[in-house]
Design a protein around this motif. Structure first.
Motif, PDB file in Angstrom:
ATOM      1  N   ASP A  67       8.557  11.570   8.458  1.00  0.00           N
ATOM      2  CA  ASP A  67       9.050  12.723   7.812  1.00  0.00           C
ATOM      3  C   ASP A  67      10.589  12.046   7.347  1.00  0.00           C
ATOM      4  OD1 ASP A  67      10.699  14.969   6.907  1.00  0.00           O
ATOM      5  OD2 ASP A  67       9.572  16.080   8.065  1.00  0.00           O
ATOM      6  N   THR A  68      10.804  12.435   5.915  1.00  0.00           N
ATOM      7  CA  THR A  68      11.964  11.842   5.456  1.00  0.00           C
ATOM      8  C   THR A  68      13.205  12.442   6.183  1.00  0.00           C
ATOM      9  OG1 THR A  68      11.835  13.251   3.753  1.00  0.00           O
ATOM     10  CG2 THR A  68      11.297  10.889   3.010  1.00  0.00           C
ATOM     11  N   ARG A  69      13.001  13.278   6.943  1.00  0.00           N
ATOM     12  CA  ARG A  69      14.321  13.876   7.667  1.00  0.00           C
ATOM     13  C   ARG A  69      14.596  12.751   8.829  1.00  0.00           C
ATOM     14  NH1 ARG A  69      12.529  18.510  11.159  1.00  0.00           N
ATOM     15  NH2 ARG A  69      10.509  17.646  10.869  1.00  0.00           N
ATOM     16  N   PHE A  70      13.584  12.163   9.176  1.00  0.00           N
ATOM     17  CA  PHE A  70      13.574  10.931  10.175  1.00  0.00           C
ATOM     18  C   PHE A  70      14.532   9.657   9.583  1.00  0.00           C
ATOM     19  CE2 PHE A  70      11.907  14.118  12.661  1.00  0.00           C
ATOM     20  CZ  PHE A  70      10.680  14.123  12.607  1.00  0.00           C
ATOM     21  N   VAL A 127      14.383   2.321   1.845  1.00  0.00           N
ATOM     22  CA  VAL A 127      14.697   2.856   0.496  1.00  0.00           C
ATOM     23  C   VAL A 127      13.305   3.123  -0.415  1.00  0.00           C
ATOM     24  CG1 VAL A 127      15.985   2.373  -1.493  1.00  0.00           C
ATOM     25  CG2 VAL A 127      17.021   2.039   0.593  1.00  0.00           C
ATOM     26  N   ASP A 128      12.382   1.961  -0.295  1.00  0.00           N
ATOM     27  CA  ASP A 128      11.299   1.947  -0.895  1.00  0.00           C
ATOM     28  C   ASP A 128      10.299   3.263  -0.458  1.00  0.00           C
ATOM     29  OD1 ASP A 128      10.505  -1.585  -1.235  1.00  0.00           O
ATOM     30  OD2 ASP A 128      11.768  -0.179  -2.157  1.00  0.00           O
ATOM     31  N   TYR A 129      10.432   3.585   0.640  1.00  0.00           N
ATOM     32  CA  TYR A 129       9.540   4.651   1.312  1.00  0.00           C
ATOM     33  C   TYR A 129      10.155   5.881   0.694  1.00  0.00           C
ATOM     34  CZ  TYR A 129       7.295   8.161   4.320  1.00  0.00           C
ATOM     35  OH  TYR A 129       6.476   9.069   4.543  1.00  0.00           O
ATOM     36  N   ILE A 130      11.500   6.181   0.979  1.00  0.00           N
ATOM     37  CA  ILE A 130      11.897   7.105   0.347  1.00  0.00           C
ATOM     38  C   ILE A 130      11.827   7.466  -1.063  1.00  0.00           C
ATOM     39  CG2 ILE A 130      14.458   8.098  -0.213  1.00  0.00           C
ATOM     40  CD1 ILE A 130      15.365   6.868   2.583  1.00  0.00           C
ATOM     41  N   GLY A 176      12.212  15.453  -9.831  1.00  0.00           N
ATOM     42  CA  GLY A 176      13.261  14.824  -9.588  1.00  0.00           C
ATOM     43  C   GLY A 176      13.720  15.065  -8.092  1.00  0.00           C
ATOM     44  N   GLY A 177      13.209  15.833  -7.483  1.00  0.00           N
ATOM     45  CA  GLY A 177      13.237  16.295  -6.079  1.00  0.00           C
ATOM     46  C   GLY A 177      12.469  15.198  -4.966  1.00  0.00           C
ATOM     47  N   PHE A 178      12.725  15.359  -3.656  1.00  0.00           N
ATOM     48  CA  PHE A 178      11.940  14.760  -2.649  1.00  0.00           C
ATOM     49  C   PHE A 178      11.554  15.494  -1.780  1.00  0.00           C
ATOM     50  CE2 PHE A 178      13.823  10.521  -3.479  1.00  0.00           C
ATOM     51  CZ  PHE A 178      14.922  10.824  -4.252  1.00  0.00           C
ATOM     52  N   GLY A 179      10.252  15.239  -1.124  1.00  0.00           N
ATOM     53  CA  GLY A 179       9.582  15.920  -0.078  1.00  0.00           C
ATOM     54  C   GLY A 179       9.502  15.338   1.279  1.00  0.00           C
ATOM     55  N   CYS A 180       8.820  15.638   2.100  1.00  0.00           N
ATOM     56  CA  CYS A 180       9.082  15.266   3.635  1.00  0.00           C
ATOM     57  C   CYS A 180       8.305  13.809   3.814  1.00  0.00           C
ATOM     58  CB  CYS A 180       8.458  16.070   4.270  1.00  0.00           C
ATOM     59  SG  CYS A 180       6.765  16.792   4.116  1.00  0.00           S
ATOM     60  N   THR A 181       6.971  13.847   2.907  1.00  0.00           N
ATOM     61  CA  THR A 181       6.181  12.573   2.735  1.00  0.00           C
ATOM     62  C   THR A 181       5.733  12.429   1.339  1.00  0.00           C
ATOM     63  OG1 THR A 181       4.540  13.943   3.338  1.00  0.00           O
ATOM     64  CG2 THR A 181       5.249  12.521   5.069  1.00  0.00           C
ATOM     65  N   PRO A 182       4.970  11.179   0.900  1.00  0.00           N
ATOM     66  CA  PRO A 182       4.916  10.974  -0.518  1.00  0.00           C
ATOM     67  C   PRO A 182       3.688  12.187  -0.906  1.00  0.00           C
ATOM     68  CG  PRO A 182       4.875   8.924   0.571  1.00  0.00           C
ATOM     69  CD  PRO A 182       5.117  10.002   1.746  1.00  0.00           C
ATOM     70  N   GLY A 183       4.246  12.710  -2.164  1.00  0.00           N
ATOM     71  CA  GLY A 183       3.190  13.706  -2.546  1.00  0.00           C
ATOM     72  C   GLY A 183       3.806  15.179  -2.181  1.00  0.00           C
ATOM     73  N   ALA A 184       4.408  15.275  -1.058  1.00  0.00           N
ATOM     74  CA  ALA A 184       4.947  16.606  -0.511  1.00  0.00           C
ATOM     75  C   ALA A 184       5.841  17.094  -1.677  1.00  0.00           C
ATOM     76  CB  ALA A 184       5.501  16.480   0.734  1.00  0.00           C
ATOM     77  N   GLY A 242      20.988  11.702   0.666  1.00  0.00           N
ATOM     78  CA  GLY A 242      22.138  11.242   1.770  1.00  0.00           C
ATOM     79  C   GLY A 242      21.776   9.749   2.282  1.00  0.00           C
ATOM     80  N   ALA A 243      20.409   9.406   2.459  1.00  0.00           N
ATOM     81  CA  ALA A 243      19.785   8.064   2.867  1.00  0.00           C
ATOM     82  C   ALA A 243      20.163   7.130   1.723  1.00  0.00           C
ATOM     83  CB  ALA A 243      18.331   8.284   3.285  1.00  0.00           C
ATOM     84  N   LEU A 244      19.823   7.521   0.828  1.00  0.00           N
ATOM     85  CA  LEU A 244      20.023   6.792  -0.738  1.00  0.00           C
ATOM     86  C   LEU A 244      21.421   6.169  -0.470  1.00  0.00           C
ATOM     87  CD1 LEU A 244      17.180   8.098  -3.170  1.00  0.00           C
ATOM     88  CD2 LEU A 244      17.030   5.820  -1.801  1.00  0.00           C
ATOM     89  N   ALA A 245      22.203   7.196  -0.597  1.00  0.00           N
ATOM     90  CA  ALA A 245      23.636   7.395  -0.644  1.00  0.00           C
ATOM     91  C   ALA A 245      24.263   6.100   0.402  1.00  0.00           C
ATOM     92  CB  ALA A 245      24.641   8.538  -0.550  1.00  0.00           C
TER      93      ALA A 245
END
Lengths: 253, 714
Positions: free
Chosen positions: A80-83, A106-109, A117-125, A137-140
């Motif tokens: 999960d991108t939370r992790f 970073v590539d995974y995120i 433009g938003g993000f999900g917990c996994t690709p496609g979510a 936050g992680a990208l920052a």
């Protein structure tokens, strides 16, 4: 790995087992709690304790990164991108981001970025405000916000259109991509203050009609800080910690 | 009344569930979520208090027992059943799910050969998950446990889609279910086309289903990218417009359809293949190059194209319509008689960590050591002869393109090394630009396959003209008109901008909560209008006498809150953006020729907001006086600036070593200014500009000559 440390009357003995359970006085934690613990150390500047925990946490967290750059929550492999966010945040505070594969992380995120433009917990979510906070936050923190260069406007607009005030998630994301001027700050301040309880022990809830809790109290105050409410210390939008603390840790070599 | 601490006891495993999705687009579902959210704030009656307290006590006792069996690794039937009881009350008890995995593995390790037993154990796990999901179908732990069981490979996957259908009918916006659906679909090898049909079924039952629309866009993108049978954009996209119309016209307030419509517009406007939008120097242009501190006195040449540099080189700028990587001397060939330019180094104008950008620059040397008569050199640039230039979405720059320009190299007229202070208020003459001077404004006409796009947009515009009373109607129409302008040929362009500007002005009033979003869009449209023709642009072009009649673009007092149309302004050397509402210099990085920049009287809050200026290697004069630097506690460009905070490497210099506390205090000023080669800087009228900061600046910028109008060194 074990270490004993007497902080105060409460003897705290730490062991980290395979599942990231930081066993302290029989309280069982999860990787989510590892972050909170590391942060609490910053606050109280228990340098000795931090140094010892450094190694423990660093190896544990870095060890949870997968081949594709994602991070698992524990050995059972939930991805999960939370992790991703928690791991990157912890490793950065511990000044050992390079112990993980930052490029792959970073590539995974970025692979979890959606068409809105938003993000999900996994690709496609689908996009979700809290996941967006974690990814942005992680990208920052890893200096990778250029990956959302062309999406800042789209994402900014998506965040502005949230109908319920997720003060922290939305606000901090908007600040990190420099689009916070698009929302009505005064309205949001009023909303947070309306969620306060004035009697009893105070506190803030998620909605005016709901009960208070520590989580929303913390996030409510943090939100007020981002809205520049007078008297509230400046908070870092990526780490959810005071700006002074982060500057001191990161900028000083 | 004493609050019951037991209600939010810390000992309860804190589930930091981030799941609030249902709140976005739907009213609270009736399914209770009794952890942190949705617990009503009310005074409890004494009997409610007592019942609640006893419930909490039961739960705590259960938890304590569970922790014990977990730590002692007890996996008896009774112990496992205890974990089930705990999960029934609290499906978010993550550790209990982990315990069950350990218990299953323990059993499997002993009974691997007994296939029936294995299957029944795993079926039991699935039952526990199902019952937990009925309690709270948004439990991360439960869904993950199910995935874990399925991946063991002993369970039937056919059931999964049926189970999902049941959950979808309870709450079709459940993103956990959709995520799990993707997982299950992969296991069953169901086709994307079938899944696409599924989204259509869900949408037809309920238009307000963000998840269904989202999944539709994911599936369609994949099918279009793969060029699957029957999936070409010119056929599919117009079909999708028809589909989404039903949704957006049924309920204007529901966002699901609108965001999908926005995605369709993006698919219509944005061509996958990267193209070159503009360059400097441009095709057919003639530039005069001179060097050193002095400059040309030859007034016969067009002042527009005179370039002086103390670096002895000029930037060759390529501006693409989307971020690309792979621009190098292998993929871009530069043929020229200017010596010393073999193996050019191409750099992306972007953050240090990135090799992707819309703007790429190579510097061509032109100074030679021997004295020379004014010489004319032809330069031919060929892009994309060899493959390698790729967009960030993976599309190749496919059509080779070439352009030619002429460079006149002049000897410098050596003047006294006078450090002249630049004044922004006087010394300007109106410049009578001829269209031949601005012929670079002609669009590089490389786009193909435009017809279906233009038709689709025309249809949408007609539809929305009839609807433009609501906020979203007006906004969509404005966006459509901008899209039309972007993919139109020249000449038609000027027409729509007035309408777009009016729409955004209306929106600023109609939807004042988002005032500044519309303001930004208004500024973008205004700049597009200004740069849409030679005639309109030349009204803002002046000549500055004191620097040999350099061309200055004066865009002051236009209420600009945002920079745009930079690809049309690559030739600008002096830029006056004073008296506007800019809070960042985002976008200016492409304007590589800028040597003088005026940003006074804007809304800049920090030096981090000026980060993009670090790319301007010619910048010598900067005015940021009368802004808001130092006034705000929140820095909105903190992570958009290259510094240790955004994980950038930096080499410590003397200032960094000796003035650590000032470097930490003024970190963004330090990191930005040390990368600029300024001769003149104005910072007065900012809260930050006190004695301490004013004495810190010259340390960081040693070559600075003028600070706030005072000469620093003799």
């Amino acid at each position: 790995m074990t270490c004993n440390n007497v902080l105060d009357e409460k003897v705290t003995s730490f062991t980290l087992n395979d599942m990231g359970e930081l066993v302290a006085d029989k309280h069982v934690r999860y990787i989510l709690m590892t972050e909170k613990f590391t942060n609490e150390c910053c606050f109280s500047e228990q340098v000795a304790l931090l140094a010892t925990l450094d190694m423990i946490h660093m190896f544990y967290i870095a060890g949870l990164q997968n081949e594709d750059g994602s991070f698992s929550g524990d050995i059972w492999g939930e991805v999960d991108t939370r992790f991703s966010y928690i791991s990157i945040c912890c490793l950065s505070i511990l000044k050992c981001l390079d112990k993980s594969n930052v490029k792959k992380a970073v590539d995974y995120i970025v692979s979890c970025k959606n068409r809105d433009g938003g993000f999900g917990c996994t690709p496609g979510a689908e996009s979700h405000a809290a996941q967006i906070f974690c990814c942005v936050g992680a990208l920052a923190i890893t200096g990778s916000l250029h990956h959302v260069d062309i999406d800042k406007d789209l994402l900014g607009w998506w965040l502005c259109e949230r109908q319920v005030c997720y003060s922290w998630w939305v606000l901090s994301s908007l600040i990190m991509i420099d689009r916070v001027h698009w929302i009505n700050k005064a309205k949001l301040v009023k909303f947070i203050l309306d969620c306060q309880v004035y009697m009893e022990n105070g506190g803030i809830s998620d909605r005016p009609e709901d009960a208070v809790d520590i989580y929303h109290t913390y996030l409510g105050v943090a939100g007020l800080s981002l809205l520049e409410y007078p008297g509230v210390q400046a908070i870092d939008p990526a780490y959810a910690l005071p700006v002074d603390v982060i500057n001191r840790i990161i900028i000083n070599k | 009344m004493k609050p019951d601490r037991n209600k939010f006891s810390i000992e309860e495993p804190l589930s930091l569930s981030l799941d609030r999705s249902r709140d976005d687009f739907q009213p609270l579902s009736s399914t209770s979520e009794r952890k942190m959210h949705g617990r009503p704030r009310k005074a409890y009656k004494p009997e409610e208090e007592a019942a609640s307290a006893s419930k909490a006590a039961k739960l705590r006792s259960l938890q304590t027992q569970f922790m014990s069996i977990h730590h002692h690794k007890i996996y008896t039937k009774e112990a496992i059943d205890l974990s089930r009881k705990l999960l029934e009350i609290n499906p978010e008890a993550y550790t209990a799910w982990n315990y069950r995995k350990l218990a299953v593995e323990d059993t499997l390790s002993r009974e691997e050969s007994n296939q029936d037993l294995v299957k029944s154990i795993l079926d039991e796990e699935l039952k526990v998950v199902e019952s937990a999901l009925r309690q709270n179908f948004k439990s991360y732990g439960a869904w993950h446990h199910r995935k874990w069981v399925l991946s063991k490979g002993h369970s039937s996957v056919g059931n999964e889609l049926r189970l999902l259908d049941k959950f979808q009918s309870l709450d079709s916006r459940n993103f956990h279910a959709w995520n799990y659906r993707r997982f299950a679909v992969e296991l069953t090898n169901r086709s994307k086309q079938d899944e696409l049909k599924y989204t259509e079924d869900i949408i037809s039952k309920d238009f307000s289903n963000y998840s269904a629309w989202h999944n539709r866009s994911v599936l369609l993108s994949s099918l279009l990218a793969r060029k699957a049978e029957g999936f070409t954009p010119n056929e599919k996209i117009p079909e999708e417009y028809k589909l989404v119309h039903d949704a957006i016209f049924t309920d204007e307030d529901d966002q699901s359809g609108w965001f999908y419509h926005l995605w369709l517009l993006d698919q219509t406007v944005n061509v996958e293949t990267p193209l070159l939008t503009s360059s400097w120097p441009s095709h057919g242009s003639c530039i005069n190059l001179s060097g050193g501190d002095g400059c040309l006195n030859d007034s016969s040449s067009s002042k527009l194209t005179t370039f002086c540099s103390d670096l002895g080189s000029f930037p060759l700028i390529l501006y693409f319509d989307q971020p690309v990587s792979g621009v190098s001397s292998s993929t871009v060939a530069v043929d020229s008689e200017l010596r010393g330019n073999e193996d050019l180094v191409w750099e992306p104008v972007s953050n240090k960590n990135s090799r992707v950008s819309c703007v790429w620059v190579a510097r061509l040397n032109y100074m030679s050591s021997e004295p020379c008569f004014p010489k004319e050199y032809k330069v031919k640039v060929r892009i994309g002869n060899s493959p390698g230039i790729v967009s960030s979405r993976g599309c190749n720059f496919s059509t080779p393109y070439e352009f030619v320009f002429t460079a006149h190299v002049h000897d410098t007229v050596r003047e006294d090394s006078q450090e002249v202070i630049v004044s922004w208020t006087d010394g300007f003459d109106i410049w009578d630009a001829q269209s031949k001077d601005l012929n670079f404004l002609v669009n590089l006409d490389q786009q193909m396959g435009l017809k279906w796009r233009q038709e689709a947009i025309e249809e949408e515009i007609e539809l929305f003209r009839a609807l433009s009373d609501s906020k979203i109607g007006k906004l969509t129409l404005a966006r459509l008109l901008m899209a039309k302008a972007m993919i139109s040929e020249n000449g038609v362009k000027g027409v729509h901008y007035e309408e777009i500007l009016e729409l955004y002005s209306d929106l600023m009033v109609l939807d004042s909560s988002h005032y500044r979003y519309y303001k930004d869009e208004h500024s973008v449209a205004l700049l597009h209008k200004v740069t849409s023709s030679t005639e309109s642009l030349s009204r803002y072009l002046f000549q500055y006498r004191d620097i040999n009649n350099s061309i200055c673009l004066r865009l002051n007092n236009l209420s600009l809150s945002r920079i745009a149309s930079v690809e049309k302004l690559l030739f600008v050397q002096m830029l006056d953006l004073s008296h506007n509402e800019l809070h960042s210099t985002e976008g200016l990085e492409a304007m590589q020729l800028i040597s003088c920049l005026n940003l006074s009287h804007n809304r800049i809050r920090s030096f981090s907001a000026l980060d993009s200026l670090r790319h301007l290697k010619q910048l010598r004069v900067l005015d940021v006086s009368h802004n808001n630097i130092g006034e705000h506690s929140v820095d909105t460009t903190r992570y958009l600036c290259s510094s240790p905070l955004s994980n950038s490497e930096w080499t410590e210099d003397e200032v960094g070593r000796q003035m650590t506390s000032l470097v930490t205090k003024y970190w963004d000023a330090y990191f930005v200014l040390r990368d600029l080669d300024l001769k003149q800087l104005d910072i007065a009228g900012n809260v930050i500009a006190g004695d301490e900061f004013s004495s810190f600046v010259p340390q960081v910028v040693p070559k600075l000559v003028w600070l706030d109008g005072q000469k620093l060194r003799s």
